[in-house]
Design a protein around this motif. Sequence first.
Motif, PDB file in Angstrom:
ATOM      1  N   MET A   1     -48.953  19.084  45.708  1.00  0.00           N
ATOM      2  CA  MET A   1     -49.319  19.114  44.282  1.00  0.00           C
ATOM      3  C   MET A   1     -48.210  18.451  43.461  1.00  0.00           C
ATOM      4  O   MET A   1     -47.059  18.855  43.518  1.00  0.00           O
ATOM      5  CB  MET A   1     -49.504  20.582  43.848  1.00  0.00           C
ATOM      6  CG  MET A   1     -50.205  20.766  42.516  1.00  0.00           C
ATOM      7  SD  MET A   1     -49.122  20.774  41.060  1.00  0.00           S
ATOM      8  CE  MET A   1     -48.139  22.272  41.343  1.00  0.00           C
ATOM      9  N   ASP A   2     -48.589  17.423  42.721  1.00  0.00           N
ATOM     10  CA  ASP A   2     -47.637  16.695  41.894  1.00  0.00           C
ATOM     11  C   ASP A   2     -47.836  17.143  40.442  1.00  0.00           C
ATOM     12  O   ASP A   2     -48.838  16.790  39.816  1.00  0.00           O
ATOM     13  CB  ASP A   2     -47.897  15.190  42.041  1.00  0.00           C
ATOM     14  CG  ASP A   2     -47.055  14.365  41.090  1.00  0.00           C
ATOM     15  OD1 ASP A   2     -46.261  14.936  40.318  1.00  0.00           O
ATOM     16  OD2 ASP A   2     -47.204  13.130  41.109  1.00  0.00           O
ATOM     17  N   PRO A   3     -46.902  17.943  39.899  1.00  0.00           N
ATOM     18  CA  PRO A   3     -47.099  18.456  38.539  1.00  0.00           C
ATOM     19  C   PRO A   3     -47.311  17.350  37.508  1.00  0.00           C
ATOM     20  O   PRO A   3     -48.108  17.513  36.572  1.00  0.00           O
ATOM     21  CB  PRO A   3     -45.798  19.233  38.269  1.00  0.00           C
ATOM     22  CG  PRO A   3     -45.268  19.577  39.608  1.00  0.00           C
ATOM     23  CD  PRO A   3     -45.665  18.453  40.513  1.00  0.00           C
ATOM     24  N   VAL A   6     -50.904  16.222  37.714  1.00  0.00           N
ATOM     25  CA  VAL A   6     -51.783  17.273  37.174  1.00  0.00           C
ATOM     26  C   VAL A   6     -51.718  17.255  35.648  1.00  0.00           C
ATOM     27  O   VAL A   6     -52.745  17.295  34.949  1.00  0.00           O
ATOM     28  CB  VAL A   6     -51.366  18.657  37.716  1.00  0.00           C
ATOM     29  CG1 VAL A   6     -52.105  19.775  36.987  1.00  0.00           C
ATOM     30  CG2 VAL A   6     -51.610  18.737  39.216  1.00  0.00           C
ATOM     31  N   PRO A  71     -43.183  22.597  37.139  1.00  0.00           N
ATOM     32  CA  PRO A  71     -43.839  23.614  37.943  1.00  0.00           C
ATOM     33  C   PRO A  71     -43.371  24.989  37.471  1.00  0.00           C
ATOM     34  O   PRO A  71     -42.279  25.126  36.923  1.00  0.00           O
ATOM     35  CB  PRO A  71     -43.349  23.322  39.362  1.00  0.00           C
ATOM     36  CG  PRO A  71     -42.054  22.593  39.175  1.00  0.00           C
ATOM     37  CD  PRO A  71     -42.163  21.840  37.876  1.00  0.00           C
ATOM     38  N   GLY A  76     -47.909  27.097  42.271  1.00  0.00           N
ATOM     39  CA  GLY A  76     -48.941  26.121  41.951  1.00  0.00           C
ATOM     40  C   GLY A  76     -49.205  25.978  40.473  1.00  0.00           C
ATOM     41  O   GLY A  76     -49.927  25.085  40.057  1.00  0.00           O
ATOM     42  N   VAL A  78     -48.512  25.070  36.531  1.00  0.00           N
ATOM     43  CA  VAL A  78     -47.879  23.940  35.859  1.00  0.00           C
ATOM     44  C   VAL A  78     -47.815  24.229  34.368  1.00  0.00           C
ATOM     45  O   VAL A  78     -48.825  24.604  33.759  1.00  0.00           O
ATOM     46  CB  VAL A  78     -48.672  22.625  36.083  1.00  0.00           C
ATOM     47  CG1 VAL A  78     -48.002  21.461  35.354  1.00  0.00           C
ATOM     48  CG2 VAL A  78     -48.804  22.308  37.563  1.00  0.00           C
ATOM     49  N   PRO A 105     -53.744  27.350  39.200  1.00  0.00           N
ATOM     50  CA  PRO A 105     -54.716  26.827  40.167  1.00  0.00           C
ATOM     51  C   PRO A 105     -55.859  27.802  40.402  1.00  0.00           C
ATOM     52  O   PRO A 105     -55.654  29.021  40.396  1.00  0.00           O
ATOM     53  CB  PRO A 105     -53.885  26.619  41.441  1.00  0.00           C
ATOM     54  CG  PRO A 105     -52.621  27.370  41.257  1.00  0.00           C
ATOM     55  CD  PRO A 105     -52.424  27.604  39.794  1.00  0.00           C
ATOM     56  N   GLY A 109     -59.587  24.668  43.933  1.00  0.00           N
ATOM     57  CA  GLY A 109     -58.722  23.496  43.987  1.00  0.00           C
ATOM     58  C   GLY A 109     -58.533  22.805  42.655  1.00  0.00           C
ATOM     59  O   GLY A 109     -57.957  21.718  42.593  1.00  0.00           O
ATOM     60  N   SER A 110     -58.997  23.439  41.590  1.00  0.00           N
ATOM     61  CA  SER A 110     -58.803  22.885  40.257  1.00  0.00           C
ATOM     62  C   SER A 110     -57.797  23.759  39.499  1.00  0.00           C
ATOM     63  O   SER A 110     -57.056  24.535  40.113  1.00  0.00           O
ATOM     64  CB  SER A 110     -60.154  22.839  39.537  1.00  0.00           C
ATOM     65  OG  SER A 110     -60.002  22.233  38.278  1.00  0.00           O
ATOM     66  N   PHE A 111     -57.758  23.641  38.192  1.00  0.00           N
ATOM     67  CA  PHE A 111     -56.853  24.433  37.356  1.00  0.00           C
ATOM     68  C   PHE A 111     -57.614  24.999  36.167  1.00  0.00           C
ATOM     69  O   PHE A 111     -58.580  24.391  35.702  1.00  0.00           O
ATOM     70  CB  PHE A 111     -55.712  23.553  36.810  1.00  0.00           C
ATOM     71  CG  PHE A 111     -54.717  23.141  37.850  1.00  0.00           C
ATOM     72  CD1 PHE A 111     -53.555  23.867  38.047  1.00  0.00           C
ATOM     73  CD2 PHE A 111     -54.953  22.022  38.647  1.00  0.00           C
ATOM     74  CE1 PHE A 111     -52.641  23.492  39.019  1.00  0.00           C
ATOM     75  CE2 PHE A 111     -54.050  21.644  39.613  1.00  0.00           C
ATOM     76  CZ  PHE A 111     -52.884  22.379  39.810  1.00  0.00           C
TER      77      PHE A 111
END
Lengths: 123, 123
Positions: A1-3, A6, A71, A76, A78, A105, A109-111
């Motif tokens: 996961m790349d903040p 995202v 993060p 997970g 952000v 999260p 798999g979404s936010f």
Amino acid sequence: MDPDAVAKAFVEHYYRTFDSNRQALGGLYQDGSMLTFEGDNIQGAAAIVAKLSSLPFQQCAHAISTVDCQPSGPPGGVLVFVSGSLQVGGEQHPLKFSQMFHLIPTSQGSFYVLNDIFRLNYA
Amino acid sequence: MDPDAVAKAFVEHYYRTFDSNRQALGGLYQDGSMLTFEGDNIQGAAAIVAKLSSLPFQQCAHAISTVDCQPSGPPGGVLVFVSGSLQVGGEQHPLKFSQMFHLIPTSQGSFYVLNDIFRLNYA
């Protein structure tokens, strides 16, 4: 996961949706979500959408100046911190604003947005 | 735990310490703490204090305009969102800023800063 990725994708999606169809923002919040809008505290997706939809302008356009992110806990999560300006229909001058979001999260798999704090920056 | 009381006490302590003795801010951060200062990313209490101590002014005075807060995950965490102005020694006009903190409870019943994001608001 790349903040950073995202945050960038979220910011683009959030403000594009805000400016085109505020009602559709409801999908980003859940029942435990909190919005503090110019000092008003609102909780839950339905109440948050009602608040955003009731703002006293029909048309608006956000222009983003800066997006910072980090993060954060829980794992997970952000934090996204935005500054920019807001052109509201009928007003000549854009309003400066700052806003922060805490993205959590989901099991899909979404936010979703747990925390949302918005302030206009008066000159 | 009253998030409003935590936020108010933290904000008073943080900016009073910043304006009188920036080195003493180190006690508020831990090794995992993150600071994003005008887009620069710094991690860890020692590096954060070094960054804050190296800012190119000796004297400064923060004036706080608004403090918003919300409870947040992990349990007991508090998000604090501040707007205000910063008078820097030698400068005639104060600078507007926005800053957010994510406070995490410690096992000693206090809080530390996990996340800190600072931005000047250019007019």
